[in-house]
Design a protein around this motif. Structure first.
Motif, PDB file in Angstrom:
ATOM      1  N   ASP A   1       8.212 -12.943  -5.270  1.00  0.00           N
ATOM      2  CA  ASP A   1       8.285 -11.951  -4.190  1.00  0.00           C
ATOM      3  C   ASP A   1       9.040 -12.535  -2.991  1.00  0.00           C
ATOM      4  O   ASP A   1       8.652 -13.571  -2.455  1.00  0.00           O
TER       5      ASP A   1
ATOM      6  N   GLY B   1       6.504  -7.164  -1.443  1.00  0.00           N
ATOM      7  CA  GLY B   1       5.077  -6.890  -1.417  1.00  0.00           C
ATOM      8  C   GLY B   1       4.597  -5.611  -2.059  1.00  0.00           C
ATOM      9  O   GLY B   1       3.397  -5.351  -2.070  1.00  0.00           O
TER      10      GLY B   1
ATOM     11  N   LEU C   1       2.298  -2.799  -8.082  1.00  0.00           N
ATOM     12  CA  LEU C   1       0.998  -2.365  -8.589  1.00  0.00           C
ATOM     13  C   LEU C   1       0.906  -2.703 -10.068  1.00  0.00           C
ATOM     14  O   LEU C   1       1.906  -2.657 -10.793  1.00  0.00           O
TER      15      LEU C   1
ATOM     16  N   GLU D   1      -3.918  -0.862  -9.627  1.00  0.00           N
ATOM     17  CA  GLU D   1      -4.413  -1.743  -8.574  1.00  0.00           C
ATOM     18  C   GLU D   1      -3.262  -2.543  -7.983  1.00  0.00           C
ATOM     19  O   GLU D   1      -2.269  -2.843  -8.658  1.00  0.00           O
ATOM     20  N   ARG D   2      -3.403  -2.901  -6.718  1.00  0.00           N
ATOM     21  CA  ARG D   2      -2.351  -3.641  -6.034  1.00  0.00           C
ATOM     22  C   ARG D   2      -2.384  -5.101  -6.446  1.00  0.00           C
ATOM     23  O   ARG D   2      -3.455  -5.704  -6.545  1.00  0.00           O
ATOM     24  N   ILE D   3      -1.203  -5.669  -6.686  1.00  0.00           N
ATOM     25  CA  ILE D   3      -1.086  -7.080  -7.047  1.00  0.00           C
ATOM     26  C   ILE D   3      -0.759  -7.874  -5.790  1.00  0.00           C
ATOM     27  O   ILE D   3       0.241  -7.619  -5.114  1.00  0.00           O
ATOM     28  N   GLU D   4      -1.600  -8.817  -5.467  1.00  0.00           N
ATOM     29  CA  GLU D   4      -1.377  -9.681  -4.315  1.00  0.00           C
ATOM     30  C   GLU D   4      -0.672 -10.952  -4.786  1.00  0.00           C
ATOM     31  O   GLU D   4      -1.106 -11.603  -5.715  1.00  0.00           O
ATOM     32  N   SER D   5       0.444 -11.273  -4.146  1.00  0.00           N
ATOM     33  CA  SER D   5       1.177 -12.482  -4.507  1.00  0.00           C
ATOM     34  C   SER D   5       1.678 -13.157  -3.243  1.00  0.00           C
ATOM     35  O   SER D   5       1.810 -12.516  -2.190  1.00  0.00           O
ATOM     36  N   ASP D   6       1.932 -14.458  -3.331  1.00  0.00           N
ATOM     37  CA  ASP D   6       2.492 -15.179  -2.198  1.00  0.00           C
ATOM     38  C   ASP D   6       3.908 -14.687  -1.936  1.00  0.00           C
ATOM     39  O   ASP D   6       4.772 -14.759  -2.817  1.00  0.00           O
ATOM     40  N   SER D   7       4.135 -14.184  -0.724  1.00  0.00           N
ATOM     41  CA  SER D   7       5.431 -13.604  -0.398  1.00  0.00           C
ATOM     42  C   SER D   7       6.283 -14.604   0.367  1.00  0.00           C
ATOM     43  O   SER D   7       5.831 -15.184   1.362  1.00  0.00           O
TER      44      SER D   7
ATOM     45  N   ASP E   1      -1.801   3.476   0.076  1.00  0.00           N
ATOM     46  CA  ASP E   1      -2.926   4.222  -0.484  1.00  0.00           C
ATOM     47  C   ASP E   1      -2.464   5.559  -1.049  1.00  0.00           C
ATOM     48  O   ASP E   1      -2.983   6.023  -2.076  1.00  0.00           O
TER      49      ASP E   1
END
Length: 537
Positions: free
Chosen positions: A427, A431, A434, A442-448, A494
């Motif tokens: 990323d 950001g 999904l 669901e949202r994928i959280e990754s180090d940006s 959302d």
């Protein structure tokens, strides 16, 4: 198109009738300038014909574009009404009307050609009065041949200066008076001389122009004893003068004056009739030139944008397809004819498929060109065997060298590896990703990391997700998240999640999202919107 190196401003023409006088405002080098009647506007205009959110101006490459926001009374450029939600280029010298409120696009560092200062006249005792209609007659009839010649000549003239000079020459031929001058207010304290029959630097009384702007055709006569007490009139030696405003779109855009000095006698009243007739012709000539220029400008812009859009489509993959076990579908809708978003998907080998989706800062042709350069760089590096992280690191360094600080790209990229049942994501300040997990979104959280092109030595890392946990991904640009409705409320992440939860077929995910954002917007998209779904079959 005007060079963006110029500092252009919008300067009021319409007098202040409501509230405080409106000050000039510079056009934005970045972002948007919101124009409207509401207090939230960047340039509030207290006029009832102006809508609360009337129009926006934004810079795209070397061009400023004006977009009407479906205002009640419309927006015009040089008397030509522009279509709502359709950007139109504006240039120095354009007269812009928001409803009936008017302003001019000017440059603080422009060179208007021949200029002359106002003759300062804080206390001119000269008598300036409107000329009654019954006094108009005579010279206009005697000069009918000249008037007809001028009418024919104006059809072939393609600049305002040429029209003004032809008109000044025509008035001199018909009346015999040596000094016929056509001027417009360039900037304080100077006038731009559009045409003149005088061999000397022409000078015009400020009070004469001010009275002509307010009353229409006016005359000025000065008695000898009055000139002895008025510095500016004494300096000019004016004995009498006539001034006719040249109207464009219902307001004075320039002025034509005839004056006599000292022993030359007095301008006869019947010269006013001819001067007024010529001024009307000049106004029509100015309006025709502006309309022609607007049509040519709009046509050239549309041709450039269409060519860029066709080139952009050639670089894009088909809207849906499959590489090995990885299927995909995507949609890209430009907010300004050509998109600053990019999406690509392609096989690296029999088991690996790469993709990336990004958003270039800005919109229009410049953003599309940067998008194409980034797309080519990433694709070349990935196909040559570079890892996902290294491809982004190299592309970032290259973009940083080739672009200015205001240009950057947020991007999310990934590689599906079906043999190892993983997908690797990297990323660059994007950001928006999904994951599809057992029918849920669901949202994928990754180090940006930093967006591409901002920091020269930025490095990027990949994160692995198991395809046992996620059957696919949905990635999208901020055009989906930041799309406002009629009240300014953004769709939001959302909103994206809620829209996708209503879709029960993976190949309809993108279409469902675009439909939901379109329903939220209610009008044309404010920004580029690109969305893609990728899944393992």
């Amino acid at each position: 198109m005007e060079s963006a190196s110029k500092t252009l401003s919008l300067r009021p023409i319409s007098p202040a009738q409501f509230g405080e006088p409106v000050r000039a405002v510079p056009l934005p080098m970045e972002g948007q300038l919101l124009i409207g009647r509401s207090a939230e506007a960047d340039w509030p205009l207290p006029d009832p014909s102006v809508s609360r959110r009337h129009a926006v101006v934004s810079r795209h490459g070397d061009t400023w574009l004006l977009t009407d926001l479906i205002s009640r009374h419309g927006t015009s450029i040089n008397s030509q009404r522009i279509d709502a939600n359709t950007p139109a280029p504006i240039e120095e010298g354009d007269v812009i009307a928001f409803g009936s409120w008017r302003c001019r696009c000017t440059s603080s560092n422009a060179n208007p050609g021949v200029t002359t200062p106002f003759a300062q006249s804080p206390a001119d005792p000269a008598s300036v009065s409107a000329i009654p209609g019954q006094q108009l007659g005579g010279v206009a009839q005697r000069g009918l041949d000249v008037l007809m010649e001028l009418t024919a000549a104006l059809e072939s003239l393609d600049t305002r200066q040429a029209v003004a000079q032809a008109a000044a020459d025509a008035v001199r031929r018909a009346t015999g008076w040596r000094r016929v001058i056509v001027v417009e207010i360039a900037s304080e304290p100077e006038l731009a001389v559009l045409g003149s029959t005088s061999e000397e630097v022409p000078k015009v009384s400020r009070s004469l122009l001010e009275q002509a702007a307010q009353q229409g055709l006016v005359q000025m006569t000065v008695q000898q004893d009055a000139r002895d007490h008025a510095h500016s009139i004494m300096e000019l030696g004016i004995r009498s003068a006539i001034c006719a405003p040249i109207h464009v779109d219902g307001a004075p855009a320039a002025f034509m004056t005839i004056d006599t000095r000292d022993a030359e006698g007095v301008v006869p009243m019947d010269a006013a009739s001819f001067c007024q007739s010529v001024a009307r012709l000049v106004g029509l000539g100015f309006q025709r030139i502006s309309a022609t220029a607007m049509r040519d400008r709009h046509r050239q812009l549309q041709e450039d944008l269409s060519a860029a859009r066709r080139a952009q489509e050639l670089l894009s993959p088909p809207k849906k397809g499959r590489h090995g076990s990885v299927a995909y579908c995507f949609e890209s809708i430009p907010g300004r004819v050509v998109a600053g978003d990019l999406f690509d998907v392609f096989p690296l080998d029999a088991n690996r498929t790469a993709f990336f989706l990004g958003d270039v800062s800005g919109k229009g042709v410049g953003a599309a060109m940067l998008m194409a350069a980034c797309q080519s760089a990433l694709r070349t590096r990935l196909l040559s065997g570079a890892s996902l992280a290294q491809a982004l690191t190299d592309a970032n360094a290259d973009l940083h060298k080739r672009t200015d600080a205001s240009k950057f790209i947020t991007l999310i990229a990934g590689v599906f590896d079906t043999s190892n049942r993983v997908v690797t994501l990297a990323d660059a300040g994007h950001g928006f990703a999904l994951g599809m997990r057992r029918g849920q979104i669901e949202r994928i959280e990754s180090d940006s990391g930093f967006p591409l092109g901002i920091v020269a030595d930025a490095e990027y890392a990949g994160v692995q997700l198991s395809l046992e946990d996620y059957s696919g991904l949905v990635v999208f640009s901020d055009g989906a998240v930041e799309q406002p409705d009629a009240h300014g409320t953004q769709f939001g992440v959302d909103g994206v999640v809620r829209a996708l939860e209503q879709v029960h077929s993976v190949d309809l995910v993108v279409a469902g999202l675009v439909d939901a954002v379109s329903a939220h917007a209610g009008v044309a998209f404010a920004d580029d919107l690109t969305a893609a779904a990728l899944w393992v079959e």
